[in-house]
Write an enzyme that holds these catalytic residues in place. Sequence first.
Site, mmCIF file in Angstrom:
data_model
loop_
_atom_site.group_PDB
_atom_site.id
_atom_site.type_symbol
_atom_site.label_atom_id
_atom_site.label_comp_id
_atom_site.label_asym_id
_atom_site.label_seq_id
_atom_site.Cartn_x
_atom_site.Cartn_y
_atom_site.Cartn_z
ATOM 1 C CE LYS A 13 -2.096 -0.209 4.002
ATOM 2 N NZ LYS A 13 -1.585 -1.407 4.649
ATOM 3 N NE ARG A 88 -4.426 -0.550 9.857
ATOM 4 C CZ ARG A 88 -3.321 -0.007 9.333
ATOM 5 N NH1 ARG A 88 -3.307 1.244 8.966
ATOM 6 N NH2 ARG A 88 -2.239 -0.744 9.186
ATOM 7 N NE ARG A 127 7.080 -3.008 5.645
ATOM 8 C CZ ARG A 127 5.772 -2.838 5.678
ATOM 9 N NH1 ARG A 127 5.126 -2.411 4.608
ATOM 10 N NH2 ARG A 127 5.092 -3.109 6.778
ATOM 11 N NE ARG A 153 6.028 -0.194 9.704
ATOM 12 C CZ ARG A 153 4.810 -0.171 9.187
ATOM 13 N NH1 ARG A 153 4.619 0.283 7.965
ATOM 14 N NH2 ARG A 153 3.773 -0.592 9.880
ATOM 15 N NE ARG A 164 1.712 -4.029 11.369
ATOM 16 C CZ ARG A 164 2.671 -3.846 10.458
ATOM 17 N NH1 ARG A 164 3.860 -4.444 10.606
ATOM 18 N NH2 ARG A 164 2.456 -3.090 9.427
HETATM 19 P P1 AMP Z 1 0.677 1.049 8.863
HETATM 20 O O1 AMP Z 1 1.905 1.881 8.668
HETATM 21 O O2 AMP Z 1 -0.473 1.517 8.023
HETATM 22 O O3 AMP Z 1 0.935 -0.430 8.722
HETATM 23 O O4 AMP Z 1 0.216 1.283 10.383
HETATM 24 C C1 AMP Z 1 1.053 0.917 11.457
HETATM 25 C C2 AMP Z 1 0.250 0.829 12.746
HETATM 26 O O5 AMP Z 1 -0.306 2.113 13.068
HETATM 27 C C3 AMP Z 1 -0.943 -0.114 12.715
HETATM 28 O O6 AMP Z 1 -0.573 -1.454 12.974
HETATM 29 C C4 AMP Z 1 -1.830 0.481 13.819
HETATM 30 O O7 AMP Z 1 -1.341 0.146 15.102
HETATM 31 C C5 AMP Z 1 -1.613 1.972 13.630
HETATM 32 N N1 AMP Z 1 -2.579 2.533 12.664
HETATM 33 C C6 AMP Z 1 -2.307 3.081 11.443
HETATM 34 N N2 AMP Z 1 -3.425 3.476 10.825
HETATM 35 C C7 AMP Z 1 -4.445 3.179 11.665
HETATM 36 C C8 AMP Z 1 -5.862 3.322 11.607
HETATM 37 N N3 AMP Z 1 -6.466 3.849 10.534
HETATM 38 N N4 AMP Z 1 -6.588 2.895 12.674
HETATM 39 C C9 AMP Z 1 -6.009 2.392 13.760
HETATM 40 N N5 AMP Z 1 -4.686 2.194 13.877
HETATM 41 C C10 AMP Z 1 -3.906 2.592 12.857
#
Ligand code: AMP
Length: 209
Positions: A13, A88, A127, A153, A164
């Site tokens: 993404k 989400r 990654r 990360r 996740r």
């Molecule tokens: P990502 O970089 O999109 O994989 O997001 C990393 C982490 O941030 C996720 O595993 C959640 O803990 C938190 N997070 C990011 N976006 C959201 C969202 N829209 N709702 C809730 N938690 C989020």
Amino acid sequence: MRIILIGPPASGKGTQAKVLCDRFAVPQVSTGDMLRAAKAAGTALGLKAAAFMQAGQLVPDEVVIGLIDERLGQGDASKGFVLDGFPRTVPQAEALGRLLDGRGLKLDHVIQIDVPRALLVERAVLRRTDKRTGQIYHLKYNPPPPEADLEHRADDREETVLARLDTYENMTAALLPHYEALGLLRKVDGVGKPSEITDRLLAVLGNIG
Ligand code: AMP
């Protein structure tokens, strides 16, 4: 151009959002990036979010909805945006709908990037992100140049990735019927080279731009 990209962790993404944003000259709006920046800055919100992120859980809806409300109010988002990692949950999607309605805006496309679970763990664990450019690499399939300043990360360790993925399947997958019912959902196969996935996305977007 107002697009949402939905996909499990490490589905590509973020990589694809960056490409589409360059192509259509709109900002990438990533709640994950915003939360990581808040954590790095040591804000109260960032520290609160970090505990959820570290556990592979979702940050509470009201926190991310507040971030998005503020971000979509900034001038550059008036031209459009690619939402990456938001919404989400169904309540987040409903809140987004209200935020857009309030501004007289409509979504153009919601695209699901589909990748089998077995591939995602290896993608996440290998990654790396270049701290200076934000560019995302994979140590095996998309190796970084020697000058990259790489970081892994904190939530890309295997046990967190598995949590996740469970969160995605339990919470985020419910978005798909929500957007399908609105007639907005398109699906793209996310297996292949990043450039191949971009071609598939552009085909879905009608190759404009
Ligand atoms: P990502 O970089 O999109 O994989 O997001 C990393 C982490 O941030 C996720 O595993 C959640 O803990 C938190 N997070 C990011 N976006 C959201 C969202 N829209 N709702 C809730 N938690 C989020």
